[in-house]
Each structure stands twice: as structure tokens, then as C-alpha cells.
Design a protein around this motif. Structure first.
Motif, PDB file in Angstrom:
ATOM      1  N   PRO B  83       0.556  -1.196  -0.042  1.00 33.41           N
ATOM      2  CA  PRO B  83       0.120   0.129   0.144  1.00 33.41           C
ATOM      3  C   PRO B  83       0.868   1.257  -0.006  1.00 33.41           C
ATOM      4  O   PRO B  83       0.303   2.144  -0.488  1.00 33.41           O
ATOM      5  CB  PRO B  83      -0.565  -0.102   1.178  1.00 33.41           C
ATOM      6  N   PHE B  84       2.063   1.072   0.609  1.00 32.59           N
ATOM      7  CA  PHE B  84       2.854   2.533   0.767  1.00 32.59           C
ATOM      8  C   PHE B  84       3.341   2.554  -0.714  1.00 32.59           C
ATOM      9  O   PHE B  84       3.265   3.847  -1.070  1.00 32.59           O
ATOM     10  CB  PHE B  84       3.979   2.160   1.752  1.00 32.59           C
ATOM     11  N   LEU B  85       3.574   1.842  -1.379  1.00 34.55           N
ATOM     12  CA  LEU B  85       4.383   1.933  -2.699  1.00 34.55           C
ATOM     13  C   LEU B  85       3.268   2.204  -3.610  1.00 34.55           C
ATOM     14  O   LEU B  85       3.476   3.294  -4.597  1.00 34.55           O
ATOM     15  CB  LEU B  85       4.914   0.391  -3.254  1.00 34.55           C
ATOM     16  N   ASP B  87       0.700   4.148  -2.748  1.00 34.74           N
ATOM     17  CA  ASP B  87       0.607   5.568  -2.587  1.00 34.74           C
ATOM     18  C   ASP B  87       1.675   6.467  -3.188  1.00 34.74           C
ATOM     19  O   ASP B  87       1.547   7.547  -3.919  1.00 34.74           O
ATOM     20  CB  ASP B  87       1.096   5.830  -1.168  1.00 34.74           C
ATOM     21  N   ASP B 106      -2.794  -9.375  -0.532  1.00 32.08           N
ATOM     22  CA  ASP B 106      -3.415  -8.925   0.464  1.00 32.08           C
ATOM     23  C   ASP B 106      -3.075  -7.419   0.175  1.00 32.08           C
ATOM     24  O   ASP B 106      -3.996  -6.360   0.509  1.00 32.08           O
ATOM     25  CB  ASP B 106      -2.567  -9.257   1.625  1.00 32.08           C
ATOM     26  N   ARG B 109      -5.172  -5.584  -2.432  1.00 32.53           N
ATOM     27  CA  ARG B 109      -6.538  -5.389  -2.114  1.00 32.53           C
ATOM     28  C   ARG B 109      -6.785  -4.270  -1.108  1.00 32.53           C
ATOM     29  O   ARG B 109      -7.800  -3.833  -1.317  1.00 32.53           O
ATOM     30  CB  ARG B 109      -6.903  -6.662  -1.218  1.00 32.53           C
ATOM     31  N   GLU B 110      -5.686  -4.195  -0.200  1.00 31.56           N
ATOM     32  CA  GLU B 110      -5.782  -2.949   0.631  1.00 31.56           C
ATOM     33  C   GLU B 110      -5.464  -1.694  -0.111  1.00 31.56           C
ATOM     34  O   GLU B 110      -6.535  -0.705   0.186  1.00 31.56           O
ATOM     35  CB  GLU B 110      -4.708  -3.168   1.839  1.00 31.56           C
ATOM     36  N   LEU B 114      -8.154   1.567  -0.634  1.00 32.29           N
ATOM     37  CA  LEU B 114      -7.615   2.818  -0.103  1.00 32.29           C
ATOM     38  C   LEU B 114      -7.777   3.719  -1.231  1.00 32.29           C
ATOM     39  O   LEU B 114      -7.820   5.202  -1.097  1.00 32.29           O
ATOM     40  CB  LEU B 114      -6.222   2.859   0.388  1.00 32.29           C
ATOM     41  N   HIS B 115      -7.752   3.544  -2.512  1.00 28.76           N
ATOM     42  CA  HIS B 115      -7.713   4.360  -3.704  1.00 28.76           C
ATOM     43  C   HIS B 115      -8.713   3.938  -4.711  1.00 28.76           C
ATOM     44  O   HIS B 115      -8.452   3.320  -5.701  1.00 28.76           O
ATOM     45  CB  HIS B 115      -6.392   4.127  -4.518  1.00 28.76           C
TER      46      HIS B 115
END
Lengths: 487, 393, 338
Positions: B83-85, B87, B106, B109-110, B114-115
Motif C-alpha cells: 500500500p505504501f508503494l 501511494d 493482500d 486488495r488493501e 484505499l484508492h
């Protein structure tokens, strides 16, 4: 070869370790060099072996001035030294150690030489054995043979009998005599008078870096002792012996490790109110004795009682001793008793027996400030202990000491102190603290011991060789006992 | 203390100052897509195939631009999560994110949750088939089953001992169906083409535990391959990303043994040891990427689960075929001809290997006689097939 | 004070000097690289919140290490303690039968502390009872913990049907520590880290425990004369250190990865060791340095994205920081001696 020291001097900073030392060791003789710890013997020998540079004077070999800039220079000339701790390679074999540091020869030649030399001196050495498995005495023998084999003509021995068995000693001494008669120059550094007497042809005595005496065999012991320890001091006004009470510390059949020879002791008891001085040369067993009493050293055998409580033989001993109001002030204060980077007031916080969660900074600052006043410590409460001078460190330790203490163990209490501070310490111990406290202290200064103690114990090679009331002995007897002469 | 608070105030002020100008500028005429690769972009394997497909897209679709980050796994980049990447890539203007590993399931999917405005393409996986999964997350996979059938076929045609080893990675649905496909291809060659006794065909699977060797964690693939050959196998098929099977086979061949191997999933894999290589089944991601990126540009994006197969007219066509098989030097001319016929059969449907009667490894019925497996059944293959040796879970 | 500013100036110039050199050798645009690291770590709220997710475990580990360093112990075993904390936390999270997420998470937090603390205790016992130096004991225990977590992930805790390096099954959403909207860092994590800093400061600088640990660290022989048992306090400090590391492990599973993965520690233990050394073993610089290291960690990901430069360069930069710090510390030491 004749070795001649002419007006040798050596300074370490402001300390004059040797001043104007002159002596001659003649070829074919054994020359003894004796003196207390710190008299300058080792420094003189280090200059001869090239490990230290002299500040002034000359060294002459066979009448010629020589420059000894490095240990290698000395070895080239044929000067070799047998150290107290053998300087060998424990993982190598006897033969390999024997073969080191000599002109290159084939292995067979070395093996043959080793066999030949060992036979000549009556040493039994297995060439293939690893040196780490041998005793100190055997390692010394290898070293000695190696030096002989490397054509050493000036042999220096530094306390050669520490750590070797009587049997090995019985082999070593004739070997040295034989070498001397064969033309070697031998310098023997020792503080054991009996050994010196039985081996040497000549003796030079050093005291505080000066030659105080020079004489030929046969020797008169009182003369040597006086030269070593100074003239018998005039009787100063001696503090009155204190009233004694119940037994404070008793020891029975103790055996303990530590220092060179460990400590063995049949039975001993100290009473409340007594001041006991422990005399002996460095490492003779006094340090072990004090640490035993403080519960810091655990005896291998025997039992000890503090105030009729048996001390356990576990790490708990020191805590129990502490609970029984026993305190110990070691000689090396920064090494063993104080904390670097920790302030005076924090020392008081650490010493505070009451358990609390917080450090109580204010309270302890006040305590520290009071102590600074009462004990005239030159420093502030937030100074760290390592920023204090030696004398002030000792004052701090005394300030930290619980005045209710019943057994006070001090190792060299005036070490590094000037005379006035020293007197102040003793005044505090004897006048301010309760006269019922038992004080046991060691000191390298015979005068201090004779002056302050009611009773004297003399240690020699891990045994107590004299246990006497001060009133019933004198300077000469104590000095003799310290150097191993049994009267 | 006073100094401390002054310092703190300065730091807070500095942080506030830096935080204020937040902006990311994405211009309207370029379409930026981000690629997250599990391994290095030059791994001669799985990740490189993706990287090169992305480069190809940049050439083929005007205005498209790839930004990427490789070695996306917790061992290589501690503390950095998917998820950080995402972002990061979104911050750099990416509007479509491709994640190339099952391991990122996983995280992607997260990130999709978030986006919601960004499109996500996860390679492998089947979120898009689920009702409650985010609508901006699609899945893409190649029908490597065909490639593996051809690998199995080539292996059985070449084998003299009838013993074939399969060097498997870890056990999951994907790897089970790939190993089974390989087995079916081998059995077809053995019984239908060579007309030999099916009982004399041995097909053994050994799982090492991961897609490549991790000393101390997985079994050592080199050792596993040696064991295959020592036990009499003369062809080893690799299902892992690295080329140990081929390297060991090449050594044995030099020592005089008549053995060969088939590496996996990258077009250039045979180059390591061409003399021992029968060929390599590989992925080509260009068609799949083209489909999804075009859809995103044209606003025709659907939550799709795409499982793309080969272009049977030309398996090695980079523009159209998602699965390819490159013949190797060790494959004889006769066997190459037989393999070509086999692939034609697969293409026109005359050869359908996932058809009954077919039993699972535990002898329960998978397909009755005359029954054909659906994509769903193959995708979710629960265990290995009867006739295969090796663990199913 | 002037001296301190001078030291910091020297250290900072060394860091930038070294790093620029490395970047030049790697043929990367130096200024762009620094700019991108900065933009990638502090230039937006989201980025800054990502940095904070790294900051939290780094601060926790550093707090733990301050305790052990205070007693002059080298707690290299901190990596294993993070892992065992994560395992302990995960064991509770996997427990069937519990319903209330807050309760489960609290229990998991406690279990993580116990797990890390127990692993610390083990290293301590190896030292005090077995005479094994804590560096070797700690390294050994790190290997054991690593083996244990791999066994769990590939064995009893594997996903249904799949054993994979990617770790255990994802935790249900209700067991994720929640973050402020648009942020990436958990409230709880920030609260725990700040509390840890305050507690550490109180314990080390204001409590008698802290003073005793310092005394033992400076001179264990003398400590005995003050009725302070070095063994007991060695154990205590390494248990506390392990407990903080365990908290970091808990944050990693509940706020970052939401599952147990083999590399769960992310190497933060080792990083924290460097950080604490850089801080000169004092607490005040810790939060700032942790922010710097975390920023470097998160920001350096820009290098491969924007400049196609390998992001492991951030490791080189961190190494440069530590070397520079050691250099400056050494300089200070020499100044003190002369």
C-alpha cells in the motif's frame, strides 16, 4: 661481559623513578638487585633490555658505551631476560618455542640442542608437548634454555621463583650457578632475601629510585632490611590501644584463590575495637584476605563467621556482609569503589539504603553538599567522581561510608594521599567513627602499619607468617617476615 | 528544558512548513501506469518478463508511460509495504497499478480499497471473481497450462527411461494445476503417440517450498534435481523461477549421461545451457497489458478476471500470444515435429487433455468419461491427478 | 554548546560528503537524489504518516536499547526479541473464541511484551548463568527466533493449502489498528511510542532504577559494594529491552503487515542499534534521529522510481551516518583525554 650502569636517571613526567643509579655486574657473577615494590628495579632492567629509554647516564658493556634504543639492540648484544610471567606462545610445542627468536637452524639441530641442554641442566621436557599444558616452572625452563641457546651473555631474572614449585626451584638454582661459573653475567631481581642470600655474590639495594646499599656475600640481613625499608623510625607518640570486645570476624582453615599464591590460613579472629594492620609485599595475600572478609571472594574451603553469622559460600556473601555493617574500601577507588560519569550526589543516592522509586535528587544534593563541607572535599555535588583527585576520592568514600559500620576493611587507605590528607583519614577513622568498630587495613608502608595498628599480620606468599600484637614486635621482625625470613 | 521546547517548536514549525505545499501534477495527455515487481527487473525470469512487457506497451500505446519499482518483498525492502508503494506511484501520477506477484494479493486488495479512483491489475489471484471485492481490481493470468502440457509432452517424447521429475515450487492451486497439466501432456505423448504402457511412465513431483532457493528455508533445488537423476529420471521439468534443473542436467550431460531439462517462464531461459534444453514455456504479458491499459484509457474498464491463452496460429507472436513455447537445441527434429502436431491439436480442440475419465491422486473421480473440465475446475484443482507421485498439500 | 554545534556540523558535512561521493560513483544526480529523498518522506501528510509507521517501531526498539546500553549490555538479540514479540502477539490474535477486538488487541499487546521480554530474559540468563557474552547469545537467539517464525509460517500457521514466504493469512479487518483518515499510521502506535519515550526518560533519568543501571554499566565491581547485584539488573534491563522490542513486533503485525511474515522485524532492531549509538546513548536525540532514519527509509524508495538508482543506497547513507557519528564521538573522546 661486565655490565656497568653509570649515573642512570629516569623520569616519568613529574615522578623521578631512578636518580643517579650506578652499579656494576661483573662477568661470572650473580648480582642481586633488591628493593620494595616501586623501588625502581624493574625500570632499571627495562632500560637495560631496551624497552625504556633512560633520561640520563650511561650503560657500558665491557667498558664501552652502548646505545640501547630497541629491545632488538639489547638482544643483539646478548642481553636476555627471563620474565615473571613466561613470554611464550602457549599454543606451540616445547620445541617450537625453543626454536623461536634464534638464528635459523634446521629442526633436527634444534631438537638435538634442546635435548642436550635439557640433559645438562636436568630438566625433563617433552619436545612435542604443547606449552599451554605445562607448569609455569617448566615454561621458565624452556625460556631459560632458549636464552642460553641464543648465546645470551647477560641474563636478567625477574622474580624467577614466583609461581614455581620447590622442586623446580631446586633445579633452577644450581643451573644459575653453573651458568655463572661458565662466564655468564646474571642479574637477579627479587624481594625475597633468602633466595638472594643463597644465590648472589653481590647485592645492590634500591629504595625510592636511589642506590641505598651495595655489599658482597656473605650478607647481613638487618643491614639489607634497613636499606630496603629505611631506618627504623623513631617511636612517634602512638595512639593508645583501644578496648576490645566480642569477636567480629573469625576464619577457620581457609583456602582461597586470588593474587599469585592464593591464601591459606588456619584460624584467625578479630575483635570489635581492634585495629589490625596487614603487612606484606604486593600480592602476598592481603588483598585476598580483605576481599574474603568483605564476602567478595568466596573461599574454596573453610568457613567464616561475621558477628557469629556464617557467611554463605555464594554470591550472596557480599550482600550479607553488607547487611552486617561490614564495609570495604579498595585501594583502586575508581576501579572498584566509585563510578565514572556519575556525580557525587548520585553516589549518595546509590548508597541510600532506603529503597525508593525516584532518585530524590534534591535530598541527595543536600547530603552531598554537607559531605563536601564536613569532609573538605574539593569539588561540587554535580562533579563526577572521576574528576576528583585521589585524596578527594578517598574522602568521598569515607563520606559514603555508614558511620555505624562495625567492621571496616581498608586496602591501602592512604594510597595517593599527601601526608596531611593521610593523617586526616586516620583521624576520621579513629576519632570520628565509633571506637567499637573493628578496623582491618593493609598498607605497603610499614611505618603506617606500625603506627596505627594494635595488631599486625604479615603475609608472605599466601600465608600468614606473623600474627602479633604491635607492642610485642618491632620494625626489624616485621620487615624480615615480609621478605620470607622465619625467625 | 527551555531549550528542549524551543527546539521542539522549531521542528514542528519546519514540519508544518514542509507539509503545506502538497501537490501532485499529472498532465492529462499522458497515461501513467505503475508496475510493482516482486524480483529484480533483470532477473531473467518472472519479473523481467513483466518489465519488458511494460517497455513494449510504452512503445505500442502512444502517450503511455511506465513507472516501476522492483524487489517488492519484505526481505529486500524491509518496512516498505505494497500500500505504501501504491501511494508513491499514485503520487507520481499513476492511474493504473500492476502488481506482479501472488504475494502482493493482500497488499493490493488493501490499496484498492484505499484508492477507489485508481485501477489495479493483479497478476494471478482471483479477487475479480468475488462479489464483494473492490470494483477497481482486476486479475490477469496466462494459461500456462498449455505451455506445461507441451513441456510434459516434449519430456515424455524424449525420455528413454520413462521417468520424469518435476521440480515444483510451493504447493498452491496454481502450481497444482501446472504440475497436473505437465503430467497430462507427458501421459498423452507416452500412451497416444508412443503407444507405450502407461504403467511404465513415472511422473514424480518434488516441492522445494518457494519459487527460488532460499538457503535454510527451502530445499536446495540443485540437490533435488540431482536426486531425480540419481533415481533414474532422464528429464527434469522445472516449475521454479530459476534454472538449477537445466544447469544440473547440463553437467550430467557433459559427464556422459543422456539427460535433458526444461526450464520455466522466461523466453531466454535456455541460453544458460542450450545443449541440455528441450525448450521453455514462457509468459508474454504484452497482450494482457494492452487489453487492460487500453480499457483504462478508453474508460471501458471492467472488473475482469482474464485468463489468456496462446495464439495458436503463432505461439511465439509477441503481440498476440500470452503463452509461448520456445523449442530448445536438445529437442530432436522428429520430436519437434510431433510437438508441433500436438500444439495444433491443442489449438483446434482435437486434443483436450482435461477431459474424462480422469481421477484425482486419491483415486476419487475428477471427471467422468466424456466430461470436460471447465476453466473454474482447472483453476481450482484441489489435488494432483492419479498417476502422479508427490504431495498434494 | 558551541562544541556540540560544531560536532553536529562536522557530522552532517561528513554524511553529505560521503553520500555525495557514493552517489557520484553510482553515477546518479546528487542534488536530485537528496531532493527526491526529501520529497518522498516529508513532502506530504501521507508521506509523513508513512514515515511515522517506521518511526514508531524504531523509537520503541531504541527505548529498549537505551536500557540495555545503560547497563553496558550489547543487546544484539533485539531482532529476535521483535520476532518473538510478533509471534506472541500473533498467537493471541489467532486464538479462537474471543470476540471483542479491543480485548483481543490488548491481550495481544501484552503477549507481545511477554514474548519479547522472555526472549530477552533468555539472552540475559545465558550471560549471567552460562557466561555467554550477550552479543553471541543474542545472535544465536536471533537465529533461533528466525527459524521458529519460518517454521510457524511454513508449518502450523500456514495459509489453508499454501505455505508461502508471503506469510500467514491476513488478519480480519477488525484486528487492524485503525489510522486517522488519509493517514497511514495507527493512533495507538503513536500513543505507545510517545508513552514509551516518556517512560524511558522517567525511568532512566529520574528513577533510582536508571541510576543503578548506569552504575552497573560504569563499574559492575563497585556496584557490589553498593548492594546492587549486577546479575539481577542485567536481567532486568534486558527484559525491559525485550519488552520494548516485543511492542515493536506487535506494531509490525497489527499496524503494518497485518499478518506474520518471515521478515517481520524489518531489520529495525539493527537499525535502532545504529541509531542509539548515533544518539550517543542519550534519549533526547532519539525521536529526531528516528524520524531522520525513518524518512531515509521511506524516502529512498524514490531513488529507484524516479532516478532508477537502487534504493539500497539508503543503507549506504545510514552507514555513513553511523561512521560519521562514531568519528565525532571518537573525536570528542580524544578531546576529553587531552
Amino acid at each position: 661481559m661486565d655490565v656497568e650502569f653509570q649515573h642512570i636517571s629516569k623520569r616519568f613526567g613529574s615522578v623521578q623513578a631512578l636518580s643517579d643509579v650506578s652499579l656494576t655486574a661483573k662477568q661470572g657473577t650473580i648480582h642481586g638487585l633488591i628493593g620494595e615494590n616501586g623501588a625502581g628495579k624493574s625500570t632499571l632492567m627495562k632500560i637495560l633490555t631496551g624497552y625504556q629509554a633512560k633520561s640520563g647516564g650511561d650503560i657500558l658493556i665491557n667498558g664501552e658505551k652502548i646505545a640501547l634504543k630497541t629491545p632488538d639492540d639489547a638482544a643483539q648484544i646478548g642481553i636476555g631476560m627471563l620474565y615473571q610471567e613466561p613470554m611464550d606462545f602457549p599454543h606451540l610445542t616445547v620445541l617450537e618455542n625453543f626454536s623461536l627468536g634464534c638464528p635459523v637452524l634446521s629442526r633436527e639441530r634444534f631438537a638435538a640442542s634442546l635435548k642436550h641442554l635439557a640433559f645438562a641442566f636436568g630438566f625433563q621436557l617433552a619436545p612435542k608437548r604443547r606449552v599451554e599444558l605445562l607448569t609455569v616452572g617448566e615454561r621458565q625452563q624452556i625460556e631459560l634454555l632458549r636464552l642460553i641457546h641464543c648465546e645470551t651473555s647477560v641474563l636478567i631474572l625477574d622474580e624467577p621463583t614466583t609461581g614455581i614449585s620447590p622442586a623446580q626451584k631446586a633445579l633452577l638454582f644450581p643451573a644459575l650457578k653453573k651458568l655463572a661459573t661458565e662466564g655468564m653475567t646474571i642479574l637477579l631481581v627479587s624481594h625475597k632475601l633468602e633466595e638472594v642470600a643463597s644465590l648472589c655474590d653481590e647485592v645492590t639495594v634500591l629504595r625510592h629510585g636511589n642506590v641505598t646499599h651495595h655489599t658482597y656475600a656473605p650478607f647481613r640481613f638487618p643491614e639489607l632490611l634497613e636499606a630496603m625499608f629505611g631506618a627504623v623510625p623513631e617511636q612517634k607518640e602512638k595512639p593508645v590501644a583501644r578496648a576490645t570486645g566480642n569477636a567480629v570476624l573469625t576464619m577457620n582453615n581457609i583456602q582461597a584463590g586470588g593474587e599469585r599464591q592464593g591464601l591459606e590460613l588456619k584460624n584467625f579472629s578479630a575483635k570489635s575495637g581492634e585495629i589490625i594492620g596487614l603487612a606484606g609485599l604486593d600480592g602476598a595475600g592481603q588483598a585476598t584476605f580483605l576481599r574474603l572478609a568483605a564476602g567478595l571472594t568466596i573461599p574454596e574451603q573453610g568457613d567464616m563467621q561475621l558477628f557469629s553469622t556464617k557467611l554463605p559460600t555464594s554470591k550472596k556473601a557480599s550482600r550479607i556482609a553488607g547487611k552486617l555493617q561490614t564495609v570495604f574500601l579498595p585501594a583502586d577507588r575508581l576501579e572498584e569503589a566509585l563510578f565514572t560519569d556519575i556525580s557525587l550526589s548520585e553516589h549518595f543516592s546509590l548508597r541510600d539504603p532506603k529503597s525508593s522509586f525516584w532518585q530524590k535528587t534534591e535530598t541527595n544534593r543536600q547530603r552531598a553538599a554537607e559531605a563536601i563541607k564536613t569532609f573538605s572535599i574539593k569539588g561540587q555535588y554535580d562533579d563526577t567522581a572521576d574528576n576528583l583527585s585521589g585524596g578527594n576520592q578517598q574522602r568521598l568514600l569515607l563520606a559514603l561510608l555508614d558511620p555505624q559500620s562495625k567492621l571496616i576493611l581498608l586496602e591501602n587507605p592512604t594510597r595517593g594521599l599527601d601526608i596531611r590528607s593521610g593523617q586526616w583519614v586516620w583521624e576520621y577513622l579513629t576519632q570520628t567513627l565509633s571506637p567499637e568498630a573493628c578496623i582491618i587495613f593493609s598498607s605497603p608502608e610499614l611505618d603506617e602499619i606500625l603506627h596505627y595498628s594494635d595488631r599486625i599480620l604479615v603475609f608472605y606468599d599466601g600465608d600468614i607468617v606473623l600474627n602479633s600484637l604491635t607492642a610485642e614486635t618491632d620494625h626489624g621482625s616485621v620487615a624480615a617476615a615480609m621478605t620470607g625470613m622465619r625467625s | 528544558m527551555h531549550k528542549f521546547f524551543t527546539g521542539l517548536a522549531v521542528v514542528v514549525a519546519a514540519v508544518a512548513f514542509v507539509l503545506s505545499p502538497v501537490q501532485s501534477h499529472a498532465s492529462t495527455d499522458t497515461f501513467t501506469f505503475g508496475l510493482l515487481m516482486v524480483g529484480p527487473s533483470n532477473d531473467h525470469g518472472w519479473s523481467q518478463a513483466h518489465f519488458e512487457a511494460g517497455k513494449e506497451i510504452e512503445k505500442n500505446i502512444p502517450g503511455s508511460k511506465m513507472i516501476y519499482i522492483d524487489k517488492v518483498n519484505p526481505a529486500d525492502r524491509p518496512g516498505v509495504t505494497v500500500p505504501f508503494l501504491v501511494d508513491d506511484l499514485v503520487g507520481k501520477g499513476a492511474t493504473l497499478i500492476i502488481a506482479n506477484s501472488d504475494d502482493m494479493k493482500d497488499g493490493i486488495r488493501e490499496a484498492a480499497m484505499l484508492h477507489p479512483d485508481i485501477k489495479f491489475l493483479h497478476i494471478s489471484g482471483d479477487d475479480a471473481k468475488k462479489q464483494d471485492s473492490p470494483s477497481n481490481l482486476a486479475n490477469l493470468m496466462g494459461k500456462m497450462e498449455y505451455g506445461q502440457m507441451m513441456a510434459g509432452f516434449a519430456a515424455a517424447m524424449t525420455s528413454k527411461t520413462g521417468k520424469i521429475g518435476y521440480l515444483g515450487p510451493l504447493i498452491n492451486d496454481e502450481t497444482k494445476r501446472l504440475a497436473a497439466s505437465c503430467f497430462l501432456g507427458a501421459r498423452y505423448a507416452w500412451t497416444e503417440v508412443l503407444k507405450k504402457d502407461p504403467a511404465k511412465l513415472s511422473f514424480k513431483v518434488s516441492w522445494i517450498g518457494f519459487w527460488f532457493n532460499i538457503p535454510g528455508v527451502t530445499s536446495d533445488p540443485t540437490q533435488v534435481v540431482k536426486n531425480f537423476f540419481d533415481a533414474g529420471a532422464d528429464v527434469v521439468i522445472s516449475g521454479i523461477d530459476t534454472t538449477e534443473a537445466l544447469i544440473v542436467a547440463n553437467q550430467r550431460k557433459k559427464e556422459g549421461s543422456d539427460v535433458a531439462a526444461i526450464p520455466y517462464d522466461f523466453l531466454g531461459a535456455c541460453e544458460t545451457a542450450p545443449d541440455a534444453c528441450l525448450g521453455v514455456p514462457y509468459f508474454n504479458w504484452v497482450p494482457g497489458y494492452t487489453h487492460f491499459i487500453s480499457a483504462a484509457i478508453d474508460n471501458k474498464w471492467n472488473k475482469e478476471w482474464l485468463w489468456l491463452g496462446p495464439d495458436w496460429k503463432d505461439m511465439n507472436n509477441m503481440m498476440s500470444s500470452s503463452i509461448g513455447f520456445q523449442n530448445g537445441k536438445a529437442l530432436s527434429a522428429d520430436n519437434a515435429k510431433a510437438l508441433a502436431a500436438f500444439s495444433t491439436g491443442l489449438g483446434d480442440g482435437t486434443v483436450d487433455l482435461f477431459s474424462g475419465p480422469l481421477n484425482y491422486q486419491d483415486k476419487t473421480v475428477f471427471l467422468k468419461a466424456g466430461e470436460k473440465a471447465t476453466d473454474e475446475q482447472i483453476w481450482n484443482l484441489p489435488q494432483l491427478l492419479e498417476g502422479m507421485k508427490g504431495a498434494s498439500k | 554548546m558551541k562544541q556540540l554545534i560544531q560536532d553536529i556540523f562536522v557530522a552532517v558535512s561528513l554524511v553529505f560528503g560521503f553520500t555525495s561521493l557514493v552517489l557520484l560513483i553510482a553515477d546518479a544526480p546528487v542534488l536530485d537524489a537528496f531532493k527526491n529523498i526529501w520529497l518522498g518522506s516529508f513532502a506530504s501528510t501521507m508521506k509523513f504518516s508513512q514515515v511515522l509507521t517506521v518511526w514508531v517501531p524504531l523509537v520503541l526498539c531504541s527505548c529498549g536499547l537505551l536500557f540495555t546500553f545503560r547497563a553496558n549490555l550489547w543487546n544484539i538479540g533485539i531482532e529476535g526479541q521483535i520476532i518473538m514479540g510478533a509471534i506472541g502477539g500473533m498467537a493471541v490474535l489467532r486464538m479462537p473464541g474471543l470476540e471483542n477486538p479491543a480485548l483481543i488487541l490488548s491481550l495481544s499487546f501484552v503477549a507481545a511484551i511477554l514474548g519479547g521480554g522472555a526472549w530477552g530474559l533468555l539472552a540475559g540468563l545465558l550471560k549471567t548463568r552460562g557466561g555467554v557474552h550477550e552479543i553471541f547469545g543474542g545472535l544465536g537467539l536471533n537465529f533461533v527466533a528466525q527459524g521458529f517464525i519460518l517454521w510457524l509460517i511454513f508449518g502450523p500457521w500456514k495459509r489453508p493449502g499454501i505455505a508461502s514466504m508471503s506469510g500467514t493469512e491476513l488478519l480480519p479487518l477488525k484486528l487492524w489498528l485503525s489510522s486517522p483518515p488519509g493517514w497511514r499510521v495507527a493512533y495507538a502506535g503513536l500513543a505507545i511510542a510517545i508513552t514509551a519515550l516518556i517512560l524511558t526518560w522517567l525511568f532512566l533519568y529520574k528513577s533510582k532504577l536508571g541510576l543503578k543501571l548506569k552504575a552497573i554499566g560504569k563499574n559492575p565491581r563497585a556496584a557490589v559494594l553498593y548492594d546492587i547485584s549486577p546479575e539481577g539488573y542485567y536481567l532486568l534491563s534486558i527484559i525491559i529491552g525485550g519488552a520494548f522490542a516485543g511492542m515493536a513486533g506487535f506494531m509490525q503485525i497489527t499496524a503494518v503487515y497485518h499478518r506474520l511474515i518471515p521478515a517481520i522485524s524489518s531489520g529495525y532492531g539493527y537499525l535502532a542499534l545504529l541509531l542509539v549509538m548515533l544518539a550517543g546513548y542519550r534519549i533526547v536525540p532519539i525521536p529526531f534521529l528516528a524520524l531522520f532514519f525513518a524518512g531515509l527509509n521511506v524516502g529512498s524508495i524514490q531513488l529507484p522510481i524516479v532516478l532508477q538508482v537502487d534504493s539500497t543506497l539508503s543503507g549506504v547513507i545510514q552507514g555513513c551516518c553511523v561512521l560519521s557519528a562514531l568519528f565525532v564521538l571518537g573525536m570528542r573522546q580524544r578531546r576529553k583525554q587531552s
